[in-house]
Design an enzyme around this catalytic site. Structure first.
Site, PDB file in Angstrom:
ATOM      1  CB  CYS A 381      -0.976  -0.024   1.176  1.00 27.22           C
ATOM      2  SG  CYS A 381      -2.368   1.109   0.982  1.00 27.22           S
ATOM      3  CG  HIS A 514      -3.682  -3.698   2.960  1.00 20.76           C
ATOM      4  ND1 HIS A 514      -2.746  -3.294   3.886  1.00 20.76           N
ATOM      5  CD2 HIS A 514      -4.234  -2.566   2.462  1.00 20.76           C
ATOM      6  CE1 HIS A 514      -2.730  -1.972   3.959  1.00 20.76           C
ATOM      7  NE2 HIS A 514      -3.632  -1.500   3.104  1.00 20.76           N
ATOM      8  CD  GLU A 516      -1.501  -6.568   5.032  1.00 19.57           C
ATOM      9  OE1 GLU A 516      -1.642  -5.415   5.475  1.00 19.57           O
ATOM     10  OE2 GLU A 516      -1.062  -6.803   3.889  1.00 19.57           O
TER      11      GLU A 516
END
EC number: 6.3.4.2
Length: 542
Positions: A381, A514, A516
């Site tokens: 990001c 993102h 994750e």
């Protein structure tokens, strides 16, 4: 009809209700049941999207664009069930909806009150979209007795009366502290907490007792006697060596069996093979790497909770231990010597997301170090945006910057005011509200067929979750690609850069989304697995 398990906490916060809910759901899932977990948050924010990470930890984002509590990340990682907007609600959102209805006249002149209007809204949330499930687990944030949580407790009391004991189970997480001066565990805090809950009309069925040492059988019987539960329903919850050992530990203590006993269901052995494999990989690594995370919220690791877990998952994929070194980006804005001293021992450098100008020059310096020293780099990001600004500056555009930090002559990164969403063109005003106005949720990206990123995904079309309101300016593409920073992933309409990489670098990847959020211990995200693999190669070179 789905059976409901309501999870409350007492004595103190941070006892691990979220991990308990996720672990119990995983154990029920391992027995073949269909599960979903929900979170009630009593605070008055509509969602955590505008809250500081230091206040609330990370903001977790779902596929459908909800900004939620970080516990939903635990839920997804443990069960693999993607969370939805309907799985997290706050007092703020409930009151917002009720007041909007009152303003429209939907209540036909009735006096709007906590009971029944607020409690009915909470019950509707708990019961929504549960037709195809075996179990719905609902966690209430905070501790019993908190004034803001009272409407939630009352709503659950009503649900127990409406659904019956055979369809509902209350699990109360409490603390049994060890008092060193007395040399013993004390059960009185648990007794008082259960009395508080009982005074609100709820008798817990199962007690999960957090303690730092074995809970003697005599103390379990004492708790059962004073708290009006059977001794087998007093479940010790000792500290685990790692969070992925928690499901196995709770199963060993009989938590899932006791839940099934409460519902009068057969208790067959669950298939825990994948949890055994995960803990084996975590506890018996065959090497280790050190990753430097250069961020701005490093004082609170919960601000990067999903990121930390995704790095652990990347280590599991490569069967190595990942040591994470949290580095405050601001230290690199004082002395250049600090950069080399902090980053030279690292086998990989990760620059995560964030908001605001503070620490950004330190992040850019970290990108430069990784590029020049050929250290594996991963930007997420804001980290990707900093990589693009650094790339532009190294190409001779000295004033390259982001409009997020103020007016700039070279807006390599700028605010995005419109984009193609799931329901067509979405627009945002530059000076509009902050809450819920970002590019949120899952969006597709198309990858260059022969790129490094395509080989990591083993695909040329992906879907990843976003949370940002600034984008890399595609008009700088020629300049950046001329300097070796390739745009290897774009939005399907070709307008928004999603991924950049340096093909001549051991590992240099920046992504606007993102990743994750979608990493699981039993299914590590390919970007984190690839990044840790590159860090492992770097470690072997040192």
């Amino acid at each position: 009809m789905a059976r409901h398990i309501f999870i409350t906490g007492g004595v103190v916060s941070s006892l691990g209700k979220g991990l308990m809910a996720a672990s119990l759901a995983a154990l029920l899932q391992a027995r073949g049941y269909r599960v979903r977990i929900r979170k009630f948050d009593p605070y008055l924010n509509v969602d955590p999207g505008t809250m500081s990470p230091y206040q609330h930890g990370e903001v977790y984002v779902t596929d459908d664009g909800a900004e939620t509590d970080l516990d939903l990340g635990h839920y997804e990682r443990y069960t693999g069930v993607s969370a939805r907007q309907a799985d997290n609600i706050t007092s703020g959102r409930i009151y917002q909806d009720i007041i909007a209805k009152e303003r429209r006249g939907d209540y036909l002149g009735a006096t709007v009150q906590v009971i029944p209007h607020v409690t009915d809204a909470i019950k509707d949330f708990a019961m929504a979209e549960t037709e195809d499930l075996d179990f719905v687990l609902c966690e209430i944030g905070g501790t019993v007795g908190d004034i803001e949580g009272l409407p939630f407790v009352e709503a659950l009391r009503q649900l127990r009366n409406e659904l019956g004991r055979e369809q509902t189970c209350f699990v109360h997480v409490t603390l049994v502290p060890y008092i060193a001066a007395a040399g013993e565990l004390k059960t009185k805090p648990t007794q008082h907490s259960v009395r508080e809950l009982t005074g609100l009309g709820i008798q817990p069925d199962i007690l999960l007792c957090r303690c730092d040492r074995e809970l003697p059988e005599s103390e379990r019987r004492k708790i059962a006697l004073f708290c009006n539960v059977r001794p087998q329903a007093v479940i010790p919850a000792l500290d685990a060596p790692n969070i992925y050992a928690v499901p196995l530990q709770y199963h060993h203590e009989g938590l899932d069996a006791e839940v099934l006993h409460h519902f009068g269901m057969a208790s067959e052995a669950p298939d825990l093979s994948r949890w055994n494999d995960i803990t084996d990989r975590f506890e018996h690594p065959e090497g280790e790497v050190t990753i430097g995370v250069v961020g701005k919220y490093t004082g609170l690791q919960d601000a990067y909770k999903s990121l930390n877990e995704a790095l652990v998952h990347g280590g599991m994929a490569n069967r190595v231990k990942v040591n994470v070194n949290w580095i405050d980006a601001e230290i690199f804005e004082k002395e250049d010597s600090e950069i080399a001293a902090a980053l030279e021992p690292m086998h990989g450098i990760l620059v995560p997301g964030g908001f605001g100008e503070r620490g950004t020059e330190g992040k850019i310096a970290s990108v430069r170090f990784a590029r020049e020293r050929e250290v594996p780099f991963f930007g997420i990001c804001l980290g990707m945006q900093m990589a693009c600004i650094e790339g532009a500056r190294s190409a001779g555009i000295e004033k390259a910057n982001s409009t997020e930090f103020g007016p700039t002559e070279e807006p390599v990164v700028g605010i995005i005011t419109e984009w193609m969403g799931k329901d067509g063109l979405e627009k945002r005003a530059e000076g509009g509200d902050l809450g819920g106005t970002m590019r949120l949720g899952a969006y597709k990206a198309e990858l260059s067929p022969n790129s490094h990123i395509a080989s990591l995904y083993n695909a040329t079309e992906i879907s990843e979750r976003h949370r940002h309101r600034y984008e890399v300016n595609a008009s700088y593409r020629d300049v950046l690609e001329g300097n070796g920073l390739i745009f290897s992933g774009m939005s399907p309409d070709g307008l928004l850069p999603e991924i950049v990489e340096r093909p001549d670098h051991p590992f240099f990847v920046g992504v606007q989304f993102h990743p994750e959020y979608k990493s699981r211990p039993f299914e590590p995200h390919p970007l984190f697995a690839g990044f840790v693999a590159a860090a492992l190669r770097q470690a072997r070179l040192v």
